[in-house]
Design a protein around this motif. Structure first.
Motif, PDB file in Angstrom:
ATOM      1  N   GLY A  67       0.777  -1.233   0.000  1.00 36.23           N
ATOM      2  CA  GLY A  67       0.000   0.000   0.000  1.00 36.23           C
ATOM      3  C   GLY A  67       0.807   1.280   0.000  1.00 36.23           C
ATOM      4  N   VAL A  68       2.126   1.187  -0.141  1.00 39.20           N
ATOM      5  CA  VAL A  68       2.975   2.378  -0.130  1.00 39.20           C
ATOM      6  C   VAL A  68       3.742   2.454  -1.440  1.00 39.20           C
ATOM      7  N   GLU A  69       3.553   3.539  -2.170  1.00 39.29           N
ATOM      8  CA  GLU A  69       4.330   3.753  -3.395  1.00 39.29           C
ATOM      9  C   GLU A  69       5.771   4.116  -3.019  1.00 39.29           C
ATOM     10  N   TYR A  70       6.713   3.587  -3.796  1.00 41.49           N
ATOM     11  CA  TYR A  70       8.113   3.827  -3.441  1.00 41.49           C
ATOM     12  C   TYR A  70       8.459   5.307  -3.469  1.00 41.49           C
ATOM     13  N   VAL A  71       7.915   6.064  -4.421  1.00 41.53           N
ATOM     14  CA  VAL A  71       8.251   7.484  -4.501  1.00 41.53           C
ATOM     15  C   VAL A  71       7.777   8.222  -3.243  1.00 41.53           C
ATOM     16  N   ASP A  72       6.648   7.793  -2.665  1.00 35.89           N
ATOM     17  CA  ASP A  72       6.174   8.411  -1.428  1.00 35.89           C
ATOM     18  C   ASP A  72       7.091   8.062  -0.258  1.00 35.89           C
ATOM     19  N   TYR A  73       7.600   6.832  -0.265  1.00 38.79           N
ATOM     20  CA  TYR A  73       8.568   6.418   0.754  1.00 38.79           C
ATOM     21  C   TYR A  73       9.891   7.156   0.576  1.00 38.79           C
ATOM     22  N   LEU A  74      10.285   7.344  -0.679  1.00 34.77           N
ATOM     23  CA  LEU A  74      11.604   7.887  -1.006  1.00 34.77           C
ATOM     24  C   LEU A  74      11.755   9.364  -0.663  1.00 34.77           C
ATOM     25  N   MET A  75      10.750  10.185  -0.994  1.00 40.04           N
ATOM     26  CA  MET A  75      10.931  11.638  -0.933  1.00 40.04           C
ATOM     27  C   MET A  75      11.309  12.158   0.449  1.00 40.04           C
ATOM     28  N   PRO A  76      10.701  11.685   1.559  1.00 36.81           N
ATOM     29  CA  PRO A  76      11.184  12.162   2.863  1.00 36.81           C
ATOM     30  C   PRO A  76      12.671  11.888   3.077  1.00 36.81           C
ATOM     31  N   GLY A  77      13.133  10.719   2.619  1.00 34.04           N
ATOM     32  CA  GLY A  77      14.559  10.421   2.726  1.00 34.04           C
ATOM     33  C   GLY A  77      15.405  11.348   1.885  1.00 34.04           C
ATOM     34  N   VAL A  78      14.934  11.674   0.688  1.00 32.87           N
ATOM     35  CA  VAL A  78      15.672  12.587  -0.184  1.00 32.87           C
ATOM     36  C   VAL A  78      15.697  13.987   0.409  1.00 32.87           C
ATOM     37  N   PHE A  79      14.582  14.416   0.989  1.00 32.53           N
ATOM     38  CA  PHE A  79      14.551  15.726   1.636  1.00 32.53           C
ATOM     39  C   PHE A  79      15.615  15.826   2.712  1.00 32.53           C
ATOM     40  N   LEU A 136      10.546  19.694  -3.453  1.00 31.99           N
ATOM     41  CA  LEU A 136       9.130  19.364  -3.328  1.00 31.99           C
ATOM     42  C   LEU A 136       8.451  19.409  -4.694  1.00 31.99           C
ATOM     43  N   LEU A 137       8.782  20.414  -5.478  1.00 35.41           N
ATOM     44  CA  LEU A 137       8.211  20.510  -6.830  1.00 35.41           C
ATOM     45  C   LEU A 137       8.667  19.336  -7.693  1.00 35.41           C
ATOM     46  N   VAL A 138       9.943  18.947  -7.560  1.00 33.52           N
ATOM     47  CA  VAL A 138      10.444  17.792  -8.307  1.00 33.52           C
ATOM     48  C   VAL A 138       9.713  16.526  -7.872  1.00 33.52           C
ATOM     49  N   GLY A 139       9.536  16.360  -6.560  1.00 32.36           N
ATOM     50  CA  GLY A 139       8.833  15.186  -6.058  1.00 32.36           C
ATOM     51  C   GLY A 139       7.404  15.109  -6.563  1.00 32.36           C
ATOM     52  N   LEU A 140       6.703  16.225  -6.536  1.00 35.30           N
ATOM     53  CA  LEU A 140       5.329  16.240  -7.048  1.00 35.30           C
ATOM     54  C   LEU A 140       5.298  15.890  -8.536  1.00 35.30           C
ATOM     55  N   ALA A 141       6.331  16.320  -9.258  1.00 34.32           N
ATOM     56  CA  ALA A 141       6.383  16.049 -10.698  1.00 34.32           C
ATOM     57  C   ALA A 141       6.569  14.565 -10.999  1.00 34.32           C
ATOM     58  N   VAL A 142       7.262  13.823 -10.101  1.00 31.33           N
ATOM     59  CA  VAL A 142       7.494  12.393 -10.351  1.00 31.33           C
ATOM     60  C   VAL A 142       6.476  11.505  -9.641  1.00 31.33           C
ATOM     61  N   GLY A 143       5.468  12.127  -9.018  1.00 32.13           N
ATOM     62  CA  GLY A 143       4.382  11.333  -8.452  1.00 32.13           C
ATOM     63  C   GLY A 143       4.250  11.327  -6.946  1.00 32.13           C
ATOM     64  N   PHE A 144       5.097  12.059  -6.229  1.00 26.70           N
ATOM     65  CA  PHE A 144       4.985  12.085  -4.770  1.00 26.70           C
ATOM     66  C   PHE A 144       3.693  12.778  -4.357  1.00 26.70           C
ATOM     67  N   ARG A 145       3.008  12.188  -3.365  1.00 25.47           N
ATOM     68  CA  ARG A 145       1.790  12.781  -2.842  1.00 25.47           C
ATOM     69  C   ARG A 145       1.774  12.613  -1.316  1.00 25.47           C
ATOM     70  N   PHE A 146       1.298  13.631  -0.629  1.00 29.38           N
ATOM     71  CA  PHE A 146       1.112  13.517   0.821  1.00 29.38           C
ATOM     72  C   PHE A 146      -0.007  12.522   1.084  1.00 29.38           C
ATOM     73  N   GLY A 147       0.168  11.714   2.125  1.00 28.93           N
ATOM     74  CA  GLY A 147      -0.805  10.663   2.409  1.00 28.93           C
ATOM     75  C   GLY A 147      -1.884  11.119   3.359  1.00 28.93           C
ATOM     76  N   ASN A 148      -2.235  10.248   4.286  1.00 29.46           N
ATOM     77  CA  ASN A 148      -3.293  10.517   5.249  1.00 29.46           C
ATOM     78  C   ASN A 148      -2.748  11.411   6.360  1.00 29.46           C
ATOM     79  N   THR A 149      -2.593  12.699   6.044  1.00 31.03           N
ATOM     80  CA  THR A 149      -1.994  13.636   6.987  1.00 31.03           C
ATOM     81  C   THR A 149      -2.786  14.926   6.974  1.00 31.03           C
ATOM     82  N   THR A 150      -2.346  15.884   7.748  1.00 34.38           N
ATOM     83  CA  THR A 150      -2.981  17.194   7.806  1.00 34.38           C
ATOM     84  C   THR A 150      -1.970  18.267   7.433  1.00 34.38           C
ATOM     85  N   VAL A 151      -2.459  19.461   7.149  1.00 35.93           N
ATOM     86  CA  VAL A 151      -1.549  20.560   6.809  1.00 35.93           C
ATOM     87  C   VAL A 151      -0.601  20.872   7.970  1.00 35.93           C
ATOM     88  N   PRO A 152      -1.079  20.974   9.223  1.00 36.09           N
ATOM     89  CA  PRO A 152      -0.134  21.212  10.323  1.00 36.09           C
ATOM     90  C   PRO A 152       0.930  20.123  10.449  1.00 36.09           C
TER      91      PRO A 152
END
Length: 270
Positions: A67-79, A136-152
Protein backbone atom coordinates in the motif's frame (compact mmCIF):
# COMPACT_ATOMS: atom_id res chain seq x y z
CA UNK A 1 49.14 44.35 21.01
CA UNK A 2 46.11 45.72 22.88
CA UNK A 3 42.93 43.72 23.18
CA UNK A 4 40.02 44.96 21.10
CA UNK A 5 36.91 46.07 22.97
CA UNK A 6 34.14 43.72 21.84
CA UNK A 7 31.59 44.93 24.36
CA UNK A 8 28.06 45.82 23.21
CA UNK A 9 27.38 49.24 21.73
CA UNK A 10 26.27 51.68 24.48
CA UNK A 11 22.51 51.89 24.73
CA UNK A 12 21.97 48.50 23.10
CA UNK A 13 21.44 45.29 25.02
CA UNK A 14 23.84 42.39 24.51
CA UNK A 15 21.23 40.18 22.85
CA UNK A 16 20.20 42.99 20.48
CA UNK A 17 23.87 43.63 19.68
CA UNK A 18 24.55 39.96 18.96
CA UNK A 19 21.37 39.64 16.87
CA UNK A 20 22.23 42.71 14.80
CA UNK A 21 25.75 41.45 14.12
CA UNK A 22 24.44 38.00 13.22
CA UNK A 23 21.94 39.55 10.78
CA UNK A 24 24.73 41.52 9.08
CA UNK A 25 26.75 38.32 8.59
CA UNK A 26 23.65 36.40 7.46
CA UNK A 27 22.85 39.07 4.87
CA UNK A 28 26.45 39.05 3.67
CA UNK A 29 26.32 35.30 3.05
CA UNK A 30 22.91 35.47 1.37
CA UNK A 31 24.14 38.18 -1.00
CA UNK A 32 27.13 35.99 -1.85
CA UNK A 33 24.78 33.09 -2.66
CA UNK A 34 22.48 35.13 -4.90
CA UNK A 35 25.49 36.54 -6.75
CA UNK A 36 26.68 33.00 -7.52
CA UNK A 37 23.47 31.18 -8.56
CA UNK A 38 25.54 28.25 -9.77
CA UNK A 39 25.91 27.21 -6.10
CA UNK A 40 22.15 26.74 -5.83
CA UNK A 41 21.96 24.99 -9.20
CA UNK A 42 24.69 22.49 -8.36
CA UNK A 43 23.26 21.93 -4.85
CA UNK A 44 19.91 21.04 -6.44
CA UNK A 45 21.15 18.82 -9.26
CA UNK A 46 22.48 16.06 -6.98
CA UNK A 47 19.21 15.41 -5.07
CA UNK A 48 17.24 15.62 -8.32
CA UNK A 49 19.48 12.89 -9.74
CA UNK A 50 18.90 10.79 -6.60
CA UNK A 51 15.14 11.13 -7.04
CA UNK A 52 15.25 10.10 -10.70
CA UNK A 53 17.76 7.30 -10.13
CA UNK A 54 16.02 5.66 -7.19
CA UNK A 55 12.50 6.19 -8.57
CA UNK A 56 13.04 4.88 -12.07
CA UNK A 57 16.05 2.55 -11.70
CA UNK A 58 15.89 1.02 -8.21
CA UNK A 59 12.28 1.71 -7.25
CA UNK A 60 10.93 -1.48 -8.77
CA UNK A 61 13.42 -3.64 -6.88
CA UNK A 62 12.88 -2.16 -3.40
CA UNK A 63 9.94 -3.41 -1.35
CA UNK A 64 8.73 -0.86 1.18
CA UNK A 65 5.56 -2.63 2.25
CA UNK A 66 2.01 -3.04 0.99
CA UNK A 67 0.00 0.00 0.00
CA UNK A 68 2.97 2.38 -0.13
CA UNK A 69 4.33 3.75 -3.39
CA UNK A 70 8.11 3.83 -3.44
CA UNK A 71 8.25 7.48 -4.50
CA UNK A 72 6.17 8.41 -1.43
CA UNK A 73 8.57 6.42 0.75
CA UNK A 74 11.60 7.89 -1.01
CA UNK A 75 10.93 11.64 -0.93
CA UNK A 76 11.18 12.16 2.86
CA UNK A 77 14.56 10.42 2.73
CA UNK A 78 15.67 12.59 -0.18
CA UNK A 79 14.55 15.73 1.64
CA UNK A 80 16.63 14.86 4.70
CA UNK A 81 19.56 13.72 2.57
CA UNK A 82 19.41 17.03 0.70
CA UNK A 83 19.58 19.18 3.82
CA UNK A 84 22.35 17.15 5.46
CA UNK A 85 24.49 17.47 2.34
CA UNK A 86 23.51 21.14 2.19
CA UNK A 87 24.74 21.62 5.75
CA UNK A 88 28.24 20.81 4.51
CA UNK A 89 28.30 24.22 2.85
CA UNK A 90 28.57 25.85 6.28
CA UNK A 91 31.92 24.22 6.98
CA UNK A 92 33.15 24.68 3.41
CA UNK A 93 32.17 28.36 3.43
CA UNK A 94 33.85 29.02 6.77
CA UNK A 95 37.00 27.17 5.68
CA UNK A 96 37.05 29.20 2.45
CA UNK A 97 36.80 32.48 4.39
CA UNK A 98 39.46 31.27 6.79
CA UNK A 99 41.81 30.32 3.95
CA UNK A 100 41.31 33.73 2.32
CA UNK A 101 42.10 35.56 5.55
CA UNK A 102 38.57 36.93 6.01
CA UNK A 103 38.07 35.21 9.36
CA UNK A 104 41.04 37.12 10.79
CA UNK A 105 39.56 40.36 9.49
CA UNK A 106 36.21 39.59 11.09
CA UNK A 107 37.95 38.84 14.38
CA UNK A 108 39.47 42.33 14.30
CA UNK A 109 36.02 43.95 14.15
CA UNK A 110 34.11 45.01 17.29
CA UNK A 111 31.43 42.40 16.70
CA UNK A 112 29.90 39.58 18.70
CA UNK A 113 32.10 36.48 18.83
CA UNK A 114 29.23 34.23 17.74
CA UNK A 115 27.89 36.53 14.99
CA UNK A 116 30.00 35.08 12.20
CA UNK A 117 28.91 31.50 12.94
CA UNK A 118 25.28 32.35 13.65
CA UNK A 119 25.01 34.44 10.50
CA UNK A 120 26.56 31.71 8.39
CA UNK A 121 24.32 28.96 9.75
CA UNK A 122 21.19 31.10 9.33
CA UNK A 123 22.09 31.95 5.73
CA UNK A 124 22.60 28.28 4.97
CA UNK A 125 19.25 27.53 6.63
CA UNK A 126 17.55 29.92 4.19
CA UNK A 127 19.38 28.29 1.30
CA UNK A 128 18.31 24.83 2.47
CA UNK A 129 14.70 25.99 2.73
CA UNK A 130 14.82 27.19 -0.88
CA UNK A 131 16.30 23.89 -2.07
CA UNK A 132 13.62 21.93 -0.15
CA UNK A 133 10.97 23.93 -2.03
CA UNK A 134 12.59 23.03 -5.35
CA UNK A 135 12.80 19.37 -4.33
CA UNK A 136 9.13 19.36 -3.33
CA UNK A 137 8.21 20.51 -6.83
CA UNK A 138 10.44 17.79 -8.31
CA UNK A 139 8.83 15.19 -6.06
CA UNK A 140 5.33 16.24 -7.05
CA UNK A 141 6.38 16.05 -10.70
CA UNK A 142 7.49 12.39 -10.35
CA UNK A 143 4.38 11.33 -8.45
CA UNK A 144 4.99 12.08 -4.77
CA UNK A 145 1.79 12.78 -2.84
CA UNK A 146 1.11 13.52 0.82
CA UNK A 147 -0.81 10.66 2.41
CA UNK A 148 -3.29 10.52 5.25
CA UNK A 149 -1.99 13.64 6.99
CA UNK A 150 -2.98 17.19 7.81
CA UNK A 151 -1.55 20.56 6.81
CA UNK A 152 -0.13 21.21 10.32
CA UNK A 153 1.51 17.77 10.32
CA UNK A 154 3.06 18.36 6.89
CA UNK A 155 4.33 21.79 7.99
CA UNK A 156 5.76 20.17 11.12
CA UNK A 157 7.65 17.76 8.86
CA UNK A 158 9.25 20.64 6.97
CA UNK A 159 10.02 22.40 10.25
CA UNK A 160 11.74 19.28 11.59
CA UNK A 161 13.87 19.07 8.43
CA UNK A 162 14.98 22.68 8.83
CA UNK A 163 15.84 22.14 12.51
CA UNK A 164 17.83 19.07 11.50
CA UNK A 165 19.63 21.10 8.81
CA UNK A 166 20.42 23.87 11.28
CA UNK A 167 21.83 21.42 13.85
CA UNK A 168 24.09 19.77 11.30
CA UNK A 169 25.24 23.17 10.03
CA UNK A 170 26.75 23.79 13.46
CA UNK A 171 28.43 20.40 13.35
CA UNK A 172 29.79 21.35 9.94
CA UNK A 173 30.95 24.68 11.38
CA UNK A 174 33.11 22.81 13.89
CA UNK A 175 34.83 21.04 11.01
CA UNK A 176 35.18 24.22 8.95
CA UNK A 177 36.81 26.13 11.81
CA UNK A 178 39.14 23.23 12.66
CA UNK A 179 40.70 22.58 9.24
CA UNK A 180 42.91 24.64 6.99
CA UNK A 181 41.19 24.51 3.62
CA UNK A 182 37.83 24.16 1.89
CA UNK A 183 38.95 20.84 0.40
CA UNK A 184 39.68 19.47 3.87
CA UNK A 185 36.29 20.68 5.12
CA UNK A 186 34.54 18.94 2.24
CA UNK A 187 36.45 15.69 2.75
CA UNK A 188 35.94 15.83 6.51
CA UNK A 189 32.21 16.29 6.02
CA UNK A 190 31.87 13.46 3.52
CA UNK A 191 33.61 10.98 5.81
CA UNK A 192 30.84 11.03 8.42
CA UNK A 193 27.87 12.04 6.24
CA UNK A 194 27.97 9.05 3.89
CA UNK A 195 27.61 6.35 6.61
CA UNK A 196 24.77 8.24 8.28
CA UNK A 197 22.86 8.86 5.04
CA UNK A 198 23.22 5.48 3.35
CA UNK A 199 23.05 3.33 6.51
CA UNK A 200 19.61 4.76 7.28
CA UNK A 201 15.99 4.39 6.24
CA UNK A 202 16.36 7.15 3.64
CA UNK A 203 16.19 4.86 0.59
CA UNK A 204 15.23 1.40 1.91
CA UNK A 205 13.71 -0.08 5.08
CA UNK A 206 16.18 -0.75 7.86
CA UNK A 207 14.73 -4.27 8.16
CA UNK A 208 16.23 -5.13 4.77
CA UNK A 209 19.77 -4.52 6.07
CA UNK A 210 22.08 -7.11 7.70
CA UNK A 211 21.35 -7.69 11.36
CA UNK A 212 24.68 -6.28 12.53
CA UNK A 213 23.93 -2.98 10.77
CA UNK A 214 20.33 -2.60 11.91
CA UNK A 215 21.23 -1.68 15.50
CA UNK A 216 23.14 1.36 14.26
CA UNK A 217 20.75 2.24 11.44
CA UNK A 218 17.61 2.22 13.61
CA UNK A 219 18.86 4.66 16.25
CA UNK A 220 21.07 7.12 14.39
CA UNK A 221 19.82 10.71 13.79
CA UNK A 222 19.16 10.45 10.05
CA UNK A 223 16.87 7.43 10.42
CA UNK A 224 14.99 9.00 13.34
CA UNK A 225 14.45 12.21 11.36
CA UNK A 226 13.51 10.47 8.10
CA UNK A 227 11.03 8.18 9.87
CA UNK A 228 9.46 11.13 11.71
CA UNK A 229 9.15 13.20 8.51
CA UNK A 230 7.77 10.18 6.66
CA UNK A 231 5.09 9.65 9.32
CA UNK A 232 4.20 13.35 9.33
CA UNK A 233 3.88 13.37 5.51
CA UNK A 234 2.17 10.02 4.98
CA UNK A 235 0.36 9.49 8.26
CA UNK A 236 1.02 6.93 10.97
CA UNK A 237 2.56 6.74 14.47
CA UNK A 238 5.07 9.54 14.87
CA UNK A 239 5.59 10.31 18.57
CA UNK A 240 8.59 8.04 19.22
CA UNK A 241 10.52 8.97 16.08
CA UNK A 242 9.67 12.66 16.49
CA UNK A 243 10.92 12.78 20.07
CA UNK A 244 14.10 10.92 19.09
CA UNK A 245 14.72 13.28 16.16
CA UNK A 246 14.18 16.37 18.34
CA UNK A 247 16.50 14.94 21.00
CA UNK A 248 19.21 14.36 18.39
CA UNK A 249 18.83 17.87 16.96
CA UNK A 250 18.94 19.59 20.35
CA UNK A 251 21.81 17.38 21.51
CA UNK A 252 23.87 18.24 18.43
CA UNK A 253 23.16 21.97 18.88
CA UNK A 254 24.13 21.87 22.57
CA UNK A 255 27.43 20.13 21.81
CA UNK A 256 28.41 21.54 18.40
CA UNK A 257 27.46 25.19 19.06
CA UNK A 258 29.94 25.80 21.89
CA UNK A 259 32.61 23.74 20.11
CA UNK A 260 32.29 25.89 16.98
CA UNK A 261 32.46 29.13 18.97
CA UNK A 262 35.45 27.78 20.90
CA UNK A 263 37.23 26.90 17.63
CA UNK A 264 36.55 30.44 16.40
CA UNK A 265 37.82 32.05 19.59
CA UNK A 266 40.89 29.82 19.71
CA UNK A 267 42.12 31.42 16.52
CA UNK A 268 41.84 34.90 18.04
CA UNK A 269 45.03 34.38 19.97
CA UNK A 270 47.00 33.52 16.82
Amino acid sequence: MSTLDLSPVPGRGRLAWEAADAWVMCRRNLVQTWRVPELLVFATIQPVLFVLLFTYVFGGAINVGPGVEYVDYLMPGVFVQTVIFGSMMTGIGLATDKEAGLIDRFRALPMSRSALLTGRTLADLVRNAFIILIMLLVGLAVGFRFGNTTVPAALAGFGLMLLFAYAFSWLSAVIGMSVGSAEAAQSGGMIWIFPFVFASSSFAPVESMPGWLQAFAKHQPVTCTVDAVRALFLGGPVAGDLLAALAWCLGILVVAGPLAVRAYRRGTAH
